[in-house]
Design an enzyme around this catalytic site. Structure first.
Site, PDB file in Angstrom:
ATOM      1  N   VAL A 170      19.646  -3.867   1.316  1.00  0.00           N
ATOM      2  CA  VAL A 170      19.900  -5.311   1.419  1.00  0.00           C
ATOM      3  C   VAL A 170      19.567  -5.785   2.826  1.00  0.00           C
ATOM      4  CG1 VAL A 170      21.585  -7.159   1.174  1.00  0.00           C
ATOM      5  CG2 VAL A 170      21.812  -5.090  -0.212  1.00  0.00           C
ATOM      6  N   LYS A 213      19.688  -7.870  -4.468  1.00  0.00           N
ATOM      7  CA  LYS A 213      20.432  -7.748  -3.205  1.00  0.00           C
ATOM      8  C   LYS A 213      21.792  -8.435  -3.317  1.00  0.00           C
ATOM      9  CE  LYS A 213      16.089  -7.796  -0.644  1.00  0.00           C
ATOM     10  NZ  LYS A 213      15.145  -8.664   0.050  1.00  0.00           N
ATOM     11  N   ARG A 252      -1.965  12.712  -0.899  1.00  0.00           N
ATOM     12  CA  ARG A 252      -2.249  11.615   0.040  1.00  0.00           C
ATOM     13  C   ARG A 252      -1.341  11.633   1.273  1.00  0.00           C
ATOM     14  NH1 ARG A 252      -2.126   6.445  -3.863  1.00  0.00           N
ATOM     15  NH2 ARG A 252      -3.625   7.128  -5.414  1.00  0.00           N
TER      16      ARG A 252
HETATM   17  N1  LIG Z   1       9.037  -2.404   2.699  1.00  0.00           N
HETATM   18  C1  LIG Z   1      10.110  -3.037   3.143  1.00  0.00           C
HETATM   19  O1  LIG Z   1      10.049  -3.883   4.046  1.00  0.00           O
HETATM   20  C2  LIG Z   1      11.441  -2.735   2.534  1.00  0.00           C
HETATM   21  C3  LIG Z   1      12.614  -3.264   3.125  1.00  0.00           C
HETATM   22  C4  LIG Z   1      13.867  -2.930   2.606  1.00  0.00           C
HETATM   23  C5  LIG Z   1      13.937  -2.122   1.481  1.00  0.00           C
HETATM   24  N2  LIG Z   1      12.783  -1.649   0.913  1.00  0.00           N
HETATM   25  C6  LIG Z   1      12.902  -0.803  -0.263  1.00  0.00           C
HETATM   26  O2  LIG Z   1      12.486   0.503   0.078  1.00  0.00           O
HETATM   27  C7  LIG Z   1      11.897   1.121  -1.052  1.00  0.00           C
HETATM   28  C8  LIG Z   1      10.500   1.606  -0.670  1.00  0.00           C
HETATM   29  O3  LIG Z   1       9.724   0.500  -0.276  1.00  0.00           O
HETATM   30  P1  LIG Z   1       8.294   0.720   0.425  1.00  0.00           P
HETATM   31  O4  LIG Z   1       7.880  -0.613   0.901  1.00  0.00           O
HETATM   32  O5  LIG Z   1       8.338   1.852   1.349  1.00  0.00           O
HETATM   33  O6  LIG Z   1       7.415   1.108  -0.870  1.00  0.00           O
HETATM   34  P2  LIG Z   1       5.949   1.767  -0.857  1.00  0.00           P
HETATM   35  O7  LIG Z   1       5.272   1.534   0.435  1.00  0.00           O
HETATM   36  O8  LIG Z   1       5.298   1.294  -2.103  1.00  0.00           O
HETATM   37  O9  LIG Z   1       6.212   3.338  -0.981  1.00  0.00           O
HETATM   38  C9  LIG Z   1       6.824   3.892  -2.105  1.00  0.00           C
HETATM   39  C10 LIG Z   1       6.823   5.395  -1.956  1.00  0.00           C
HETATM   40  O10 LIG Z   1       7.582   5.934  -3.030  1.00  0.00           O
HETATM   41  C11 LIG Z   1       6.787   6.874  -3.748  1.00  0.00           C
HETATM   42  N3  LIG Z   1       7.151   6.773  -5.163  1.00  0.00           N
HETATM   43  C12 LIG Z   1       7.196   5.674  -5.932  1.00  0.00           C
HETATM   44  N4  LIG Z   1       7.570   6.001  -7.172  1.00  0.00           N
HETATM   45  C13 LIG Z   1       7.762   7.321  -7.189  1.00  0.00           C
HETATM   46  C14 LIG Z   1       8.134   8.267  -8.180  1.00  0.00           C
HETATM   47  N5  LIG Z   1       8.388   7.890  -9.443  1.00  0.00           N
HETATM   48  N6  LIG Z   1       8.230   9.565  -7.827  1.00  0.00           N
HETATM   49  C15 LIG Z   1       7.977   9.968  -6.563  1.00  0.00           C
HETATM   50  N7  LIG Z   1       7.608   9.125  -5.583  1.00  0.00           N
HETATM   51  C16 LIG Z   1       7.508   7.822  -5.893  1.00  0.00           C
HETATM   52  C17 LIG Z   1       5.356   6.487  -3.496  1.00  0.00           C
HETATM   53  O11 LIG Z   1       4.544   7.637  -3.682  1.00  0.00           O
HETATM   54  P3  LIG Z   1       2.941   7.560  -3.492  1.00  0.00           P
HETATM   55  O12 LIG Z   1       2.707   7.264  -2.039  1.00  0.00           O
HETATM   56  O13 LIG Z   1       2.462   8.899  -3.858  1.00  0.00           O
HETATM   57  O14 LIG Z   1       2.495   6.460  -4.395  1.00  0.00           O
HETATM   58  C18 LIG Z   1       5.442   6.034  -2.029  1.00  0.00           C
HETATM   59  O15 LIG Z   1       5.372   7.141  -1.170  1.00  0.00           O
HETATM   60  C19 LIG Z   1      11.912   0.072  -2.162  1.00  0.00           C
HETATM   61  O16 LIG Z   1      13.047   0.261  -2.951  1.00  0.00           O
HETATM   62  C20 LIG Z   1      12.016  -1.232  -1.395  1.00  0.00           C
HETATM   63  O17 LIG Z   1      12.640  -2.265  -2.148  1.00  0.00           O
HETATM   64  C21 LIG Z   1      11.555  -1.935   1.413  1.00  0.00           C
END
Ligand SMILES: NC(=O)c1ccc[n+]([C@@H]2O[C@H](COP(=O)([O-])OP(=O)(O)OC[C@H]3O[C@@H](n4cnc5c(N)ncnc54)[C@H](OP(=O)(O)O)[C@@H]3O)[C@@H](O)[C@H]2O)c1
Length: 338
Positions: free
Chosen positions: A131, A203, A51
């Site tokens: 955080v 956090k 993907r």
């Molecule tokens: N989104 C925010 O605003 C935000 C802000 C601060 C911190 N964070 C933190 O940043 C991190 C990512 O958040 P996100 O919003 O980017 O999440 P997301 O959009 O759900 O993306 C997660 C990514 O990680 C991959 N992934 C998940 N589990 C995996 C595994 N076991 N092995 C390999 N790849 C894996 C997924 O792969 P697939 O695409 O193939 O499913 C996807 O590419 C989290 O810890 C979140 O708490 C997020």
């Protein structure tokens, strides 16, 4: 003179990983100019490699995060998955001496080993994005306030609950507010971690670990979240000039106390002014007094900003250690003369 090239492995390519990869690509000139180095994204791990939309042609995509974390040719690991099991990859990367950057509060706040490394200011471990996204609070605790006694920390660390509470105090039902949060991309379709307070607790655990230099897991945080029963008290509080917000607080008296719970704040409390995805952190330190940070606590670009800051710190120390020096003699002399 050609710049040294550092090889970067990225784990996770969702909202955050994708925004970071784009920011990295757009930052190459700045990295060369400011740090005299180049960073090449060489490997990417996700769950579903088929993907992935690719920004740069050079990197290899796989579904093997541990393989990327343990690849000896990779100098820097950036992890942004949200997988609580990511601590294994992060510890593997650290153990082989790679700079290790994570935005994954879920993994960090449940791993005593990673928290211990943060408490000890491990020079290779960075987690500003874990955080409050763009708010530079982890680095402030780690560096600027490192010599201080932190007395207490109080914050609004979860944008989803702030949004919900702002909506219900305006008369919307809890269900309507939750639907609006999901449609606006502020809440997951399954928002348990936000509503239960687990997200804010993770956090707070990381902030407390940095502040009091001792590993604090999220299980040590006393947590009470919000559900539909909060709607009526939120409306009544609002009518009386107060605001209910999910407040995270840590302080040290005879022991370290950590709480996440809904609280009615006076309308003139700065934390009560927070709306939407804005996060707020306030702390008291013995010498510095009261300090506050307000800003976007979520979003791809906001978190990419934090990760980029961690990356610059990692590159700077890598370049300095491979050069065997941190500052040219001329720069030191100029500073003394000034
Ligand atoms: N989104 C925010 O605003 C935000 C802000 C601060 C911190 N964070 C933190 O940043 C991190 C990512 O958040 P996100 O919003 O980017 O999440 P997301 O959009 O759900 O993306 C997660 C990514 O990680 C991959 N992934 C998940 N589990 C995996 C595994 N076991 N092995 C390999 N790849 C894996 C997924 O792969 P697939 O695409 O193939 O499913 C996807 O590419 C989290 O810890 C979140 O708490 C997020």
């Amino acid at each position: 003179m050609s710049h040294p090239v550092l090889r970067l492995g990225l784990i996770g390519y969702g909202t955050v990983g994708h925004a970071f990869a784009r920011a990295l690509l757009e930052s190459q000139d700045r990295i060369a100019r400011r740090l005299s180095a180049r960073v090449q994204l060489t490997r990417l791990a996700v769950r579903h490699p088929d993907r992935v939309r690719v920004h740069a042609p050079a990197f290899r995509v796989c579904d093997d995060p541990l393989g990327v974390a343990s690849d000896p040719s990779i100098d820097i690991i950036v992890e942004a998955t949200g997988d609580p099991g990511a601590s294994t990859w992060l510890l593997t990367s650290l153990a082989r001496g790679a700079a290790t950057i994570s935005a994954n509060k879920q993994a960090i706040a449940s791993s005593p080993s990673l928290l211990g490394a943060l408490a000890d200011r491990h020079p290779l471990l960075h987690c500003e994005g874990a955080v409050a996204a763009a708010l530079p609070i982890v680095r402030a605790l780690r560096d600027s306030l490192d010599g201080e006694e932190i007395l207490d920390i109080r914050g609004i660390l979860n944008g989803t609950t702030t949004f919900l509470l702002s909506e219900v105090e305006q008369g919307h039902t809890f269900e309507e507010a939750l639907g609006a949060a999901v449609r606006a991309g502020l809440a997951e379709a399954e928002p348990t971690a936000d509503l239960s307070g687990a997200d804010a607790a993770a956090k707070l655990a990381i902030l407390a670990t940095m502040a009091w230099r001792t590993p604090v897991t999220r299980d040590q945080v006393r947590v009470r979240g919000v559900d539909k029963r909060i709607a009526e008290p939120a409306r009544v509080a609002f009518a009386n000039g107060r605001r209910i917000r999910l407040v995270a607080e840590a302080w040290h008296d005879s022991a370290l106390r950590l709480v996440v719970e809904p609280r009615a704040l006076d309308a003139n409390d700065p934390l009560a002014t927070v709306t939407g995805v804005t996060n707020a952190v306030e702390l008291h330190a013995t010498l510095a007094g009261q300090l506050r940070w307000f800003g976007p606590g979520a979003g791809g670009d906001r978190t990419a900003s934090a990760i980029l800051g961690d990356l610059f710190a990692a590159i700077r120390s890598s370049v300095a250690s491979s050069a065997g020096t941190t500052r040219s003699p001329v720069a030191v002399n100029e500073k003394v003369a000034a």
